[in-house]
Design an enzyme around this catalytic site. Sequence first.
Site, PDB file in Angstrom:
ATOM      1  N   PHE A   3       7.183  -4.753  -9.665  1.00  0.00           N
ATOM      2  CA  PHE A   3       8.631  -5.521  -9.474  1.00  0.00           C
ATOM      3  C   PHE A   3       8.774  -7.341 -10.703  1.00  0.00           C
ATOM      4  O   PHE A   3       9.517  -7.097 -11.089  1.00  0.00           O
ATOM      5  CB  PHE A   3       8.845  -5.930  -8.662  1.00  0.00           C
TER       6      PHE A   3
ATOM      7  N   GLY B 121     -11.609   4.820   5.173  1.00  0.00           N
ATOM      8  CA  GLY B 121     -13.250   4.121   5.069  1.00  0.00           C
ATOM      9  C   GLY B 121     -13.239   2.762   5.450  1.00  0.00           C
ATOM     10  O   GLY B 121     -13.805   2.186   5.545  1.00  0.00           O
TER      11      GLY B 121
ATOM     12  N   GLN C 104      11.546  -0.544   5.285  1.00  0.00           N
ATOM     13  CA  GLN C 104      10.340  -1.030   5.389  1.00  0.00           C
ATOM     14  C   GLN C 104       9.661  -2.863   4.676  1.00  0.00           C
ATOM     15  O   GLN C 104      10.552  -3.587   3.394  1.00  0.00           O
ATOM     16  CB  GLN C 104       8.796  -0.297   4.747  1.00  0.00           C
ATOM     17  N   THR C 105       9.357  -3.546   5.832  1.00  0.00           N
ATOM     18  CA  THR C 105       8.946  -4.469   5.709  1.00  0.00           C
ATOM     19  C   THR C 105       6.669  -4.895   5.418  1.00  0.00           C
ATOM     20  O   THR C 105       6.224  -4.208   5.819  1.00  0.00           O
ATOM     21  CB  THR C 105       9.569  -5.671   6.912  1.00  0.00           C
TER      22      THR C 105
ATOM     23  N   GLN D 112       6.645  -1.807   9.352  1.00  0.00           N
ATOM     24  CA  GLN D 112       6.522  -3.094   9.081  1.00  0.00           C
ATOM     25  C   GLN D 112       5.241  -3.445   9.045  1.00  0.00           C
ATOM     26  O   GLN D 112       4.058  -2.963  10.277  1.00  0.00           O
ATOM     27  CB  GLN D 112       7.471  -2.816  10.330  1.00  0.00           C
TER      28      GLN D 112
ATOM     29  N   TYR E 227      -8.101   5.363   1.746  1.00  0.00           N
ATOM     30  CA  TYR E 227      -9.025   3.525   2.537  1.00  0.00           C
ATOM     31  C   TYR E 227      -8.427   2.508   3.737  1.00  0.00           C
ATOM     32  O   TYR E 227      -9.277   2.732   4.699  1.00  0.00           O
ATOM     33  CB  TYR E 227      -7.227   3.186   1.062  1.00  0.00           C
TER      34      TYR E 227
ATOM     35  N   PRO F 219       3.659   2.603   5.549  1.00  0.00           N
ATOM     36  CA  PRO F 219       4.444   1.688   6.920  1.00  0.00           C
ATOM     37  C   PRO F 219       4.976   0.882   6.647  1.00  0.00           C
ATOM     38  O   PRO F 219       5.371   0.247   6.431  1.00  0.00           O
ATOM     39  CB  PRO F 219       2.969   0.702   7.214  1.00  0.00           C
TER      40      PRO F 219
HETATM   41  P1  NAD Z   1      -9.046  -5.408  -6.957  1.00  0.00           P
HETATM   42  O1  NAD Z   1      -9.143  -3.655  -7.037  1.00  0.00           O
HETATM   43  O2  NAD Z   1      -7.969  -6.292  -7.987  1.00  0.00           O
HETATM   44  O3  NAD Z   1     -10.479  -5.509  -6.434  1.00  0.00           O
HETATM   45  C1  NAD Z   1     -11.341  -4.967  -6.185  1.00  0.00           C
HETATM   46  C2  NAD Z   1     -12.311  -4.672  -7.144  1.00  0.00           C
HETATM   47  O4  NAD Z   1     -13.394  -3.869  -6.677  1.00  0.00           O
HETATM   48  C3  NAD Z   1     -12.019  -4.569  -8.480  1.00  0.00           C
HETATM   49  O5  NAD Z   1     -13.150  -5.757  -9.670  1.00  0.00           O
HETATM   50  C4  NAD Z   1     -13.203  -2.787  -8.733  1.00  0.00           C
HETATM   51  O6  NAD Z   1     -13.450  -2.788 -10.154  1.00  0.00           O
HETATM   52  C5  NAD Z   1     -14.592  -3.504  -8.036  1.00  0.00           C
HETATM   53  N1  NAD Z   1     -14.954  -2.089  -7.535  1.00  0.00           N
HETATM   54  C6  NAD Z   1     -13.844  -0.848  -7.022  1.00  0.00           C
HETATM   55  N2  NAD Z   1     -14.608   0.308  -6.419  1.00  0.00           N
HETATM   56  C7  NAD Z   1     -16.072  -0.770  -7.120  1.00  0.00           C
HETATM   57  C8  NAD Z   1     -17.042  -0.203  -6.701  1.00  0.00           C
HETATM   58  N3  NAD Z   1     -17.658   0.911  -6.319  1.00  0.00           N
HETATM   59  N4  NAD Z   1     -18.519  -0.970  -7.048  1.00  0.00           N
HETATM   60  C9  NAD Z   1     -18.132  -2.111  -7.763  1.00  0.00           C
HETATM   61  N5  NAD Z   1     -17.053  -2.716  -7.860  1.00  0.00           N
HETATM   62  C10 NAD Z   1     -15.681  -1.823  -7.596  1.00  0.00           C
HETATM   63  O7  NAD Z   1      -8.158  -5.888  -5.526  1.00  0.00           O
HETATM   64  P2  NAD Z   1      -8.359  -7.360  -4.760  1.00  0.00           P
HETATM   65  O8  NAD Z   1      -6.630  -6.772  -4.562  1.00  0.00           O
HETATM   66  O9  NAD Z   1      -8.800  -7.826  -4.904  1.00  0.00           O
HETATM   67  O10 NAD Z   1      -9.098  -6.774  -3.478  1.00  0.00           O
HETATM   68  C11 NAD Z   1     -10.169  -6.841  -2.824  1.00  0.00           C
HETATM   69  C12 NAD Z   1     -10.851  -6.189  -1.260  1.00  0.00           C
HETATM   70  O11 NAD Z   1      -9.709  -6.941  -1.085  1.00  0.00           O
HETATM   71  C13 NAD Z   1     -10.450  -4.718  -1.450  1.00  0.00           C
HETATM   72  O12 NAD Z   1     -11.533  -5.044  -0.857  1.00  0.00           O
HETATM   73  C14 NAD Z   1      -9.369  -4.237  -0.226  1.00  0.00           C
HETATM   74  O13 NAD Z   1      -9.851  -3.854  -0.177  1.00  0.00           O
HETATM   75  C15 NAD Z   1      -9.404  -6.126  -0.008  1.00  0.00           C
HETATM   76  N6  NAD Z   1      -7.645  -6.422   0.925  1.00  0.00           N
HETATM   77  C16 NAD Z   1      -6.827  -6.886  -0.911  1.00  0.00           C
HETATM   78  C17 NAD Z   1      -5.768  -7.069   0.170  1.00  0.00           C
HETATM   79  C18 NAD Z   1      -4.512  -7.422  -1.435  1.00  0.00           C
HETATM   80  O14 NAD Z   1      -3.382  -7.701  -0.417  1.00  0.00           O
HETATM   81  N7  NAD Z   1      -4.872  -7.834  -2.354  1.00  0.00           N
HETATM   82  C19 NAD Z   1      -5.117  -6.559   1.280  1.00  0.00           C
HETATM   83  C20 NAD Z   1      -6.189  -6.097   2.445  1.00  0.00           C
HETATM   84  C21 NAD Z   1      -7.487  -5.748   1.759  1.00  0.00           C
HETATM   85  N1  UDP Z   2       6.925  -0.205  -3.080  1.00  0.00           N
HETATM   86  C1  UDP Z   2       7.994  -0.108  -3.637  1.00  0.00           C
HETATM   87  N2  UDP Z   2       7.670  -0.072  -4.934  1.00  0.00           N
HETATM   88  C2  UDP Z   2       6.853  -0.601  -5.355  1.00  0.00           C
HETATM   89  C3  UDP Z   2       5.022  -0.138  -5.243  1.00  0.00           C
HETATM   90  C4  UDP Z   2       6.079  -0.304  -3.688  1.00  0.00           C
HETATM   91  O1  UDP Z   2       8.774   0.073  -2.860  1.00  0.00           O
HETATM   92  O2  UDP Z   2       7.038   0.164  -7.164  1.00  0.00           O
HETATM   93  C5  UDP Z   2       6.342  -0.380  -1.488  1.00  0.00           C
HETATM   94  C6  UDP Z   2       5.751   0.443  -0.896  1.00  0.00           C
HETATM   95  O3  UDP Z   2       5.965   2.159  -1.232  1.00  0.00           O
HETATM   96  C7  UDP Z   2       5.585  -0.569   0.546  1.00  0.00           C
HETATM   97  C8  UDP Z   2       4.856  -1.454  -0.066  1.00  0.00           C
HETATM   98  O4  UDP Z   2       6.051  -1.948  -1.923  1.00  0.00           O
HETATM   99  O5  UDP Z   2       6.361  -0.305   1.191  1.00  0.00           O
HETATM  100  C9  UDP Z   2       4.248  -2.494  -0.385  1.00  0.00           C
HETATM  101  O6  UDP Z   2       3.340  -1.438  -1.994  1.00  0.00           O
HETATM  102  P1  UDP Z   2       2.438  -2.132  -2.202  1.00  0.00           P
HETATM  103  O7  UDP Z   2       1.579  -0.484  -2.789  1.00  0.00           O
HETATM  104  O8  UDP Z   2       2.164  -3.135  -2.358  1.00  0.00           O
HETATM  105  O9  UDP Z   2       0.554  -1.890  -0.700  1.00  0.00           O
HETATM  106  P2  UDP Z   2       1.057  -1.647   0.234  1.00  0.00           P
HETATM  107  O10 UDP Z   2       1.209  -2.482   1.268  1.00  0.00           O
HETATM  108  O11 UDP Z   2       2.159  -0.043   1.124  1.00  0.00           O
HETATM  109  O12 UDP Z   2      -1.069  -1.111   0.496  1.00  0.00           O
END
Ligand code: NAD
Ligand code: UDP
Length: 326
Positions: free
Chosen positions: A201, A158, A219-220, A286, A155, A284
């Site tokens: 949660f 990528g 962790q934060t 923090q 991830y 991570p």
């Molecule tokens: P999510 O998993 O709910 O949504 C991702 C969507 O992409 C899904 O609908 C999935 O089916 C689709 N998808 C996955 N692989 C695909 C492919 N090869 N072709 C077409 N569709 C595909 O996640 P999200 O939280 O909605 O995240 C959306 C975007 O934001 C992602 O790129 C993620 O990396 C980025 N992002 C989200 C967060 C967050 O906290 N939600 C944080 C950082 C980055």
């Molecule tokens: N985490 C946890 N319990 C869970 C899922 C996640 O304690 O059931 C912790 C995880 O180890 C991380 C933080 O919560 O420290 C955030 O995890 P998440 O998978 O939401 O996203 P990340 O920021 O790690 O991509």
Amino acid sequence: MTSAAGRGYHARSRVLVTGGAGFLGSHLCEKLLEAGADVICLDNFFTGTKDNIRHLLDHSSFELLRHDVTFPLYVEVDQIFNLACPASPVHYQSDPVQTTKTSVHGAINMLGLAKRLRCRILQASTSEVYGDPELHPQPESYWGRVNPIGPRSCYDEGKRCAETLFFDYHRQHALPIKVARIFNTYGPRMHPSDGRVVSNFVVQALRGKPLTLFGDGSQTRSFCYVDDLIDGLLRLMRSDDTFVGPVNIGNPGEFTVRELAELVIELTGSSSQIEYHPLPQDDPTQRQPNIELAEQALDWRPRVELREGLSRTIEYFDQLLGQGDE
Ligand code: NAD
Ligand code: UDP
């Protein structure tokens, strides 16, 4: 520049949202339709679901396309939001090769499409590009500390490579790009078995099951409510051509994961206990965004505090679980 770059969207502006049936994508499609755009929602339904967009299917300006971004795509659009990629560690680690392909081949295909169309393209990047950071809070100028060969690398690397591709297309082909680094975002339409901490949660607390706390919970993370995040992405997309990012979009309110567990128990009124589990590798320690750039360049800052956003999220999951829809 595209007619879709203004505050609202001109009639017939076509916007492609990849990953549009996911958590963030579905909220984005909704807001784009409200702003008057024609929306093409692309998804392969790996983690997204039709339920997230069911209420949009009858909208005359909404179109759903089942497609995998690792394959080329030929459509005519004015803007592209590239969100396709599983975001939960559980899901992106379940098929790590496909995760890297989705980020890298997906970026190449969507950038190629944008280049042919000469249209704006926004990348949903992530705070994970900073890895386990030595610098706190993290500014965009920080290059990060990422393990290239660990379980999170599919991830992290990528997404880092996707950023590289975006900036190379910008420099080499003068493509108008926008790169957002999204920090942990939560809210309604996260999948109940998504695996990320907030949905885990909340679902566990509502079911009266133990809350699975990984490590000692010190962790934060800094949690951003979905509406704030979508507002940030829309502002970034309509920002001046000269502003390309990367820009952090997140809520600087920082909490330990244990504090989050305690708050969820308090807000749900649950009798659940906390259950300790081993900390996953490379988790991570923090994370907190420095959002000065977003404040200056986009006049953006988050509005929804964790307590308020969690209450809305709990309400959503309470209804969902009540319907037995899991
Ligand atoms: P999510 O998993 O709910 O949504 C991702 C969507 O992409 C899904 O609908 C999935 O089916 C689709 N998808 C996955 N692989 C695909 C492919 N090869 N072709 C077409 N569709 C595909 O996640 P999200 O939280 O909605 O995240 C959306 C975007 O934001 C992602 O790129 C993620 O990396 C980025 N992002 C989200 C967060 C967050 O906290 N939600 C944080 C950082 C980055
Ligand atoms: N985490 C946890 N319990 C869970 C899922 C996640 O304690 O059931 C912790 C995880 O180890 C991380 C933080 O919560 O420290 C955030 O995890 P998440 O998978 O939401 O996203 P990340 O920021 O790690 O991509």
